[in-house]
Design an enzyme around this catalytic site. Structure first.
Site, PDB file in Angstrom:
ATOM      1  N   CYS A 179       0.851  -1.178   0.000  1.00  0.00           N
ATOM      2  CA  CYS A 179       0.000   0.000   0.000  1.00  0.00           C
ATOM      3  C   CYS A 179       0.893   1.234   0.000  1.00  0.00           C
ATOM      4  CB  CYS A 179      -0.932  -0.005   1.207  1.00  0.00           C
ATOM      5  SG  CYS A 179      -2.358   1.108   1.021  1.00  0.00           S
ATOM      6  N   CYS A 226      -0.247   4.185   1.871  1.00  0.00           N
ATOM      7  CA  CYS A 226      -0.686   5.131   2.904  1.00  0.00           C
ATOM      8  C   CYS A 226       0.389   5.429   3.947  1.00  0.00           C
ATOM      9  CB  CYS A 226      -1.958   4.640   3.572  1.00  0.00           C
ATOM     10  SG  CYS A 226      -1.831   3.030   4.392  1.00  0.00           S
ATOM     11  N   CYS A 269      -4.168   6.020   0.250  1.00  0.00           N
ATOM     12  CA  CYS A 269      -3.644   4.796  -0.341  1.00  0.00           C
ATOM     13  C   CYS A 269      -3.414   4.909  -1.841  1.00  0.00           C
ATOM     14  CB  CYS A 269      -4.599   3.639  -0.054  1.00  0.00           C
ATOM     15  SG  CYS A 269      -4.912   3.386   1.711  1.00  0.00           S
ATOM     16  N   LYS A 272     -12.413  -4.959   2.381  1.00  0.00           N
ATOM     17  CA  LYS A 272     -11.855  -4.109   3.434  1.00  0.00           C
ATOM     18  C   LYS A 272     -12.827  -2.967   3.691  1.00  0.00           C
ATOM     19  CE  LYS A 272      -7.670  -1.506   4.652  1.00  0.00           C
ATOM     20  NZ  LYS A 272      -6.319  -1.086   4.182  1.00  0.00           N
ATOM     21  N   ARG A 298      -3.341   2.804  12.881  1.00  0.00           N
ATOM     22  CA  ARG A 298      -2.845   4.046  12.296  1.00  0.00           C
ATOM     23  C   ARG A 298      -1.831   4.722  13.213  1.00  0.00           C
ATOM     24  NH1 ARG A 298      -8.674   5.856   9.602  1.00  0.00           N
ATOM     25  NH2 ARG A 298      -8.708   4.113   8.128  1.00  0.00           N
ATOM     26  N   ARG A 338     -11.307   7.495   4.094  1.00  0.00           N
ATOM     27  CA  ARG A 338     -11.051   6.522   3.028  1.00  0.00           C
ATOM     28  C   ARG A 338     -12.338   5.888   2.504  1.00  0.00           C
ATOM     29  NH1 ARG A 338      -5.937   4.461   6.469  1.00  0.00           N
ATOM     30  NH2 ARG A 338      -4.435   5.970   5.677  1.00  0.00           N
ATOM     31  N   GLU A 383     -16.925  -7.545  -4.611  1.00  0.00           N
ATOM     32  CA  GLU A 383     -15.498  -7.244  -4.480  1.00  0.00           C
ATOM     33  C   GLU A 383     -14.667  -8.527  -4.474  1.00  0.00           C
ATOM     34  OE1 GLU A 383     -13.642  -4.589  -4.355  1.00  0.00           O
ATOM     35  OE2 GLU A 383     -14.913  -2.876  -3.887  1.00  0.00           O
ATOM     36  N   LYS A 435     -11.517  -7.925   6.157  1.00  0.00           N
ATOM     37  CA  LYS A 435     -11.008  -7.031   7.196  1.00  0.00           C
ATOM     38  C   LYS A 435     -12.038  -5.936   7.470  1.00  0.00           C
ATOM     39  CE  LYS A 435      -7.098  -3.972   8.225  1.00  0.00           C
ATOM     40  NZ  LYS A 435      -5.846  -3.349   7.718  1.00  0.00           N
ATOM     41  N   SER A 449      -6.534  -4.161  14.744  1.00  0.00           N
ATOM     42  CA  SER A 449      -5.954  -3.503  15.918  1.00  0.00           C
ATOM     43  C   SER A 449      -6.995  -3.115  16.960  1.00  0.00           C
ATOM     44  CB  SER A 449      -5.181  -2.264  15.471  1.00  0.00           C
ATOM     45  OG  SER A 449      -6.026  -1.342  14.793  1.00  0.00           O
TER      46      SER A 449
END
Length: 330
Positions: free
Chosen positions: A121, A123, A131, A196, A206, A218, A234, A249, A275
């Site tokens: 990525c 980002c 991204c 995602k 982050r 995003r 997707e 995710k 996270s």
């Protein structure tokens, strides 16, 4: 008195060994992927404030951390890099001597058997934290694909075993697959972040990756958490474009999506235990509100039960230890 007729399901729950015999779902060490963060410098080990027990490591100390990971029997890591300098096009993401590329090379020398999955990525590497490439405040899809492909090829050249693009640009799988093939890396699989969501659970990550967007959010490229059918579209697109694995995710709030994708697509499914899910349990356990071990085992088991073949989790080392303890206890 008339004898009652009913099933006695409790018969199979009467002892621990019986429960083990009929257990339908288990989490094994081979199911676990451990995310790690590497930063510039030497002798750097920074704990992420919002993720107790998770650290950013300079490459020298990352090697020691991976020694422990391998010793515990974890076979795969997901590698994130935090560069010293950022720019508008994330040039350190695809630099030959970028932080991720250097880390891959050194880790492969030290542990050639370890599967290194490179997050692909921009980002963490862009000064705006998005991204993709920005023009007039808009993320430009097709221009971004060129840079993401360059990043994937540079990671494969460094020795990455798997490329894991996480950007959610349209067409990113086919662009990266074609780029890898043209560069001679037909053998390197793509682990697509196929589904995602634009989730509130990413905040601690982050902090760890220094990847918060400097403006906006995003939501023009990550998915609306309310949508289920879109997730299937997707995932189907990434499957058709050549993805070898499909990541969902986050995992915990999207177990229905894990099951849906598993039933529709014949690819290995990866649940990403993100996270925020990690930090919630850590915080509650620190207060004595939850038993950390029991909660984590239940949570990871639910992901396997929903259909995940693999799980990306910051609890991987803990889970590996608990698996060993259970074996020794027998």
């Amino acid at each position: 008195m008339k004898e009652l007729q009913f099933d006695r399901h409790r018969r199979l729950r009467t002892t621990s060994s019986l429960r083990d015999l009929v257990r339908e779902t288990t989490v094994e060490k081979a199911d676990l992927i451990y995310p790690v963060f590497t930063v510039e410098g030497s002798e750097v080990k920074n704990e992420v404030p919002s993720m107790p027990g998770v650290y950013q490591y300079s490459i020298d100390l990352l090697k020691e951390e991976i020694d422990d990971v391998v010793e515990q029997g974890i076979q795969a890591i997901l590698l994130f890099g935090v560069p010293e300098r950022k720019d508008e096009v994330g040039s350190n993401a695809y630099a030959e001597n970028g932080i991720v590329q250097r880390a891959i090379r050194e880790l492969k020398v030290r542990h050639p058997e370890l599967t290194i999955i490179a997050d692909t990525c921009l980002c963490q590497f862009t000064d705006h934290g998005h991204c993709g490439v920005i023009e007039d405040g808009t993320i430009i899809n097709d221009t971004s694909l060129d840079l993401l492909t360059k990043t994937a090829v540079s990671q494969a050249e460094a020795g990455a075993d798997v490329i894991a693009p996480s950007n959610m640009m349209d067409g990113f799988v086919t662009a990266i697959r074609n780029g890898l093939d043209e560069a001679g890396f037909v053998h390197v699989p793509v682990m697509s972040y196929a589904v995602k969501y634009a989730s509130a659970y990413y905040g601690p990550f982050r902090d760890a990756a220094h990847s918060s967007p400097s403006f906006g959010d995003r939501r023009t490229y990550q998915m609306d958490p309310a949508n289920r059918k879109e997730a299937l579209r997707e995932a189907s697109s990434d499957d058709e474009e050549g993805a070898d694995f499909l990541i969902i995710k986050p995992a915990l709030s999207y177990l229905d999506i894990v099951r849906d994708v598993k039933e529709q697509i014949n690819r290995p499914i990866v649940a990403y235990n993100v996270s925020g899910e990690y930090s919630m349990i850590k915080s509650a356990a620190a207060q004595g509100w939850l038993d950390e071990k029991e909660t984590v085992i239940e949570k990871l088991t639910s992901m396997k039960r929903a259909g995940a073949d693999l799980i990306v989790t910051y609890f991987a080392k803990d889970m590996a230890r608990w698996i060993d303890e259970n074996i020794k206890g027998e």
